[in-house]
Design a protein around this motif. Structure first.
Motif, PDB file in Angstrom:
ATOM      1  N   ARG A   1       2.028   2.274  -3.466  1.00 18.05           N
ATOM      2  CA  ARG A   1       0.947   2.805  -4.301  1.00 18.05           C
ATOM      3  C   ARG A   1       0.540   4.203  -3.840  1.00 18.05           C
ATOM      4  NH1 ARG A   1       0.104  -2.723  -4.337  1.00 18.05           N
ATOM      5  NH2 ARG A   1      -1.030  -2.775  -2.359  1.00 18.05           N
ATOM      6  N   LEU A   2       0.552   4.441  -2.527  1.00 22.40           N
ATOM      7  CA  LEU A   2       0.248   5.767  -2.012  1.00 22.40           C
ATOM      8  C   LEU A   2       1.260   6.803  -2.479  1.00 22.40           C
ATOM      9  CD1 LEU A   2      -0.751   4.776   1.631  1.00 22.40           C
ATOM     10  CD2 LEU A   2      -2.287   5.717  -0.098  1.00 22.40           C
TER      11      LEU A   2
ATOM     12  N   ALA B   1       0.822  -1.212   0.000  1.00 17.92           N
ATOM     13  CA  ALA B   1       0.000   0.000   0.000  1.00 17.92           C
ATOM     14  C   ALA B   1       0.856   1.262   0.000  1.00 17.92           C
ATOM     15  CB  ALA B   1      -0.938  -0.002   1.207  1.00 17.92           C
TER      16      ALA B   1
ATOM     17  N   THR C   1      -9.125   5.140  -5.522  1.00 11.97           N
ATOM     18  CA  THR C   1      -9.297   3.863  -4.833  1.00 11.97           C
ATOM     19  C   THR C   1      -9.700   2.757  -5.798  1.00 11.97           C
ATOM     20  OG1 THR C   1      -9.920   5.019  -2.793  1.00 11.97           O
ATOM     21  CG2 THR C   1     -10.551   2.724  -2.943  1.00 11.97           C
TER      22      THR C   1
ATOM     23  N   THR D   1      -9.539  -3.761  -4.389  1.00 10.74           N
ATOM     24  CA  THR D   1     -10.804  -3.126  -4.790  1.00 10.74           C
ATOM     25  C   THR D   1     -12.034  -3.920  -4.380  1.00 10.74           C
ATOM     26  OG1 THR D   1     -10.617  -4.164  -6.974  1.00 10.74           O
ATOM     27  CG2 THR D   1      -9.738  -1.923  -6.737  1.00 10.74           C
TER      28      THR D   1
ATOM     29  N   PRO E   1      -7.258   7.582   1.103  1.00 10.80           N
ATOM     30  CA  PRO E   1      -6.435   6.481   0.603  1.00 10.80           C
ATOM     31  C   PRO E   1      -5.594   5.773   1.666  1.00 10.80           C
ATOM     32  CG  PRO E   1      -6.334   8.331  -0.911  1.00 10.80           C
ATOM     33  CD  PRO E   1      -7.035   8.820   0.325  1.00 10.80           C
TER      34      PRO E   1
ATOM     35  N   ARG F   1     -14.576   0.947   0.946  1.00 10.12           N
ATOM     36  CA  ARG F   1     -14.618   0.980  -0.524  1.00 10.12           C
ATOM     37  C   ARG F   1     -16.060   0.870  -1.034  1.00 10.12           C
ATOM     38  NH1 ARG F   1      -9.473  -1.779   0.165  1.00 10.12           N
ATOM     39  NH2 ARG F   1     -10.486  -3.816   0.297  1.00 10.12           N
TER      40      ARG F   1
ATOM     41  N   SER G   1      -8.404   3.338   2.544  1.00  9.79           N
ATOM     42  CA  SER G   1      -9.041   2.581   1.456  1.00  9.79           C
ATOM     43  C   SER G   1      -8.054   1.736   0.664  1.00  9.79           C
ATOM     44  CB  SER G   1      -9.784   3.530   0.512  1.00  9.79           C
ATOM     45  OG  SER G   1      -8.886   4.404  -0.155  1.00  9.79           O
ATOM     46  N   PHE G   2      -6.759   2.024   0.778  1.00  8.26           N
ATOM     47  CA  PHE G   2      -5.749   1.231   0.070  1.00  8.26           C
ATOM     48  C   PHE G   2      -5.324  -0.002   0.854  1.00  8.26           C
ATOM     49  CE2 PHE G   2      -3.682   3.972  -3.448  1.00  8.26           C
ATOM     50  CZ  PHE G   2      -4.905   4.546  -3.764  1.00  8.26           C
TER      51      PHE G   2
ATOM     52  N   ASN H   1      -5.113   1.955  -6.582  1.00  9.19           N
ATOM     53  CA  ASN H   1      -5.244   0.883  -5.599  1.00  9.19           C
ATOM     54  C   ASN H   1      -5.440  -0.466  -6.277  1.00  9.19           C
ATOM     55  OD1 ASN H   1      -5.631  -0.310  -3.075  1.00  9.19           O
ATOM     56  ND2 ASN H   1      -7.845   0.008  -3.137  1.00  9.19           N
ATOM     57  N   THR H   2      -4.856  -1.506  -5.672  1.00 14.39           N
ATOM     58  CA  THR H   2      -5.052  -2.870  -6.188  1.00 14.39           C
ATOM     59  C   THR H   2      -6.058  -3.669  -5.365  1.00 14.39           C
ATOM     60  OG1 THR H   2      -3.151  -3.682  -4.936  1.00 14.39           O
ATOM     61  CG2 THR H   2      -2.731  -2.972  -7.184  1.00 14.39           C
TER      62      THR H   2
END
Length: 398
Positions: free
Chosen positions: A106-107, A103, A310, A394, A263, A275, A266-267, A391-392
């Motif tokens: 990605r953030l 995470a 997200t 979901t 995020p 989500r 939510s990530f 985000n991956t």
């Protein structure tokens, strides 16, 4: 429709302080904004310790607003580890939650500011630990050299442990200035459940929903829900629950999210509930949702559409309207100089006065004669907003 009466329900971020802090902030900053903008704003005690009454004369109309803080500061205070070892355990658990799941990386593709803010307490606490260990190790060497033998070695270890404890306690006593422990507790709160809400928070959010539903059935002209920082994602979930349950009349409730950090939650892999709530809030048209951030706020995911990044946007996404508070334009040179490097204070600027206010004015929104939906009707979103899914994780709760 001109608003004559309004209910404002404010959900603060991860903050252990009494709601009077927000009451006094509103009083002080509201008076400053009124002087700049040329309207009248008076404040009086509310019916509870968590509320206050506002009377405003703006644009030829008189408006009465009741502002109430929806309190979860007790949950925040209870989540803060009292011991130093427990805080370092939180550090390990939090780092693993964000790094181990990917995470964090990605953030970093969104905004660097809040990621740096997340790394800051980890780095500072580790540096403090290294310094304490070096002091202890140095003292142990001196004692061992002075006394010698196994007695010197044991005494050195004892002195080292005592000094390490003393140094770490000294650092913790200075934390009100550097916020390392505070921020560590903040990020650890979400990381502990990997994005899910703890049961006590879910129970409190249910009481928030009841307060909002009660306000929506009253004879006020607008119910405005304000979520700041971590309070933004709590408000998203509370409003989504109310919409699913059919407890909100269309058009009467509006939502203003400020300085969101969505995020960061939510990530995470277990944030299925949040989500799903983002997906609901993006598609509905019961509640107008305006999201305000600013690139100058290093603690927020500025101009990041929380739904889109997200990766849970519905086919026809209506909300949120993402706009910028544009600190470089709305804050005077004097204000910018005063707030330079005061990152935590900048994160609260959305609730404060601007010397050069644009279309975002917290006090016009909360105490003025125009609804949030009308105020920003036809307003284009910020051209700098980020909408690319990053985000991956979901999955959404059913």
């Amino acid at each position: 429709m001109t608003v004559r009466r309004r209910r404002v329900l404010y959900i603060p971020g991860y903050d252990p302080f009494h709601p009077r802090r927000y009451r006094e902030l509103y009083r002080k900053e509201g008076a400053a904004q009124a002087a700049v903008s040329g309207y009248a704003l008076t404040q009086a005690k509310g019916d509870t310790a968590y509320s206050w009454q506002v009377t405003a004369q703006m644009d030829g109309a008189e408006v009465e607003a009741e502002v109430e803080v929806l309190v979860w500061s007790d949950i925040v205070a209870n989540s803060m580890s009292r011991s130093i070892p427990a805080t370092y355990l939180q550090l390990i658990r939090t780092a693993w939650a964000y790094i181990g799941t990917g995470a964090l990386f990605r953030l970093m593709r969104l905004r660097q500011g809040p990621v740096i803010a997340a790394l800051y307490p980890i780095v500072v606490l580790l540096v403090q630990l290294v310094v304490a260990c070096l002091v202890g190790w140095g003292a142990a060497l001196i004692v061992d050299w002075a006394v010698g033998g196994w007695v010197g070695a044991l005494l050195g270890v004892a002195v080292a442990l005592c000094l390490i404890t003393v140094v770490l306690r000294w650092f913790k006593a200075k934390d009100p200035r550097i916020f390392a422990y505070y921020l560590m507790h903040d990020y650890a709160f979400s990381a502990r459940w990997r994005g899910a809400n703890p049961p006590e928070l879910e129970a409190r959010m249910a009481t928030f929903a009841d307060r909002i539903a009660e306000a929506a059935l009253s004879d006020v002209d607008e119910v405005l829900v304000v979520g700041h920082s971590s309070g933004a994602h709590l408000a998203i979930s509370v409003l989504a629950d109310l919409i699913r349950a059919g407890r909100l009349p269309a058009g009467k409730v509006a939502f203003l999210s400020l300085g969101h950090v969505v995020p960061m939650v939510s990530f995470l892999p277990e944030a299925n509930r949040l989500r799903a709530d983002l997906n609901v809030m993006a598609a509905q048209d019961f509640v107008a949702w305006v999201d305000v951030t600013a690139p100058g706020d290093g603690c927020a995911f500025a101009l990041c559409d929380p739904v889109a990044v997200t990766g849970v946007s519905p086919k026809e996404q209506r909300w949120p309207l993402v706009i910028s508070a544009a600190f470089t334009q709305t804050l005077s040179d004097r204000q910018q100089q005063e707030l330079k490097r005061r990152y935590f204070r900048l994160h609260f600027q959305y609730l404060c006065a601007f010397d050069n206010p644009g279309d975002y004015d917290y006090f016009r929104i909360t105490a003025g004669p125009v609804t949030l939906r009308q105020r920003f009707a036809g307003r284009a979103p910020s051209p700098s907003r980020l909408t690319r899914p990053i985000n991956t994780f979901t999955d959404m709760a059913a």
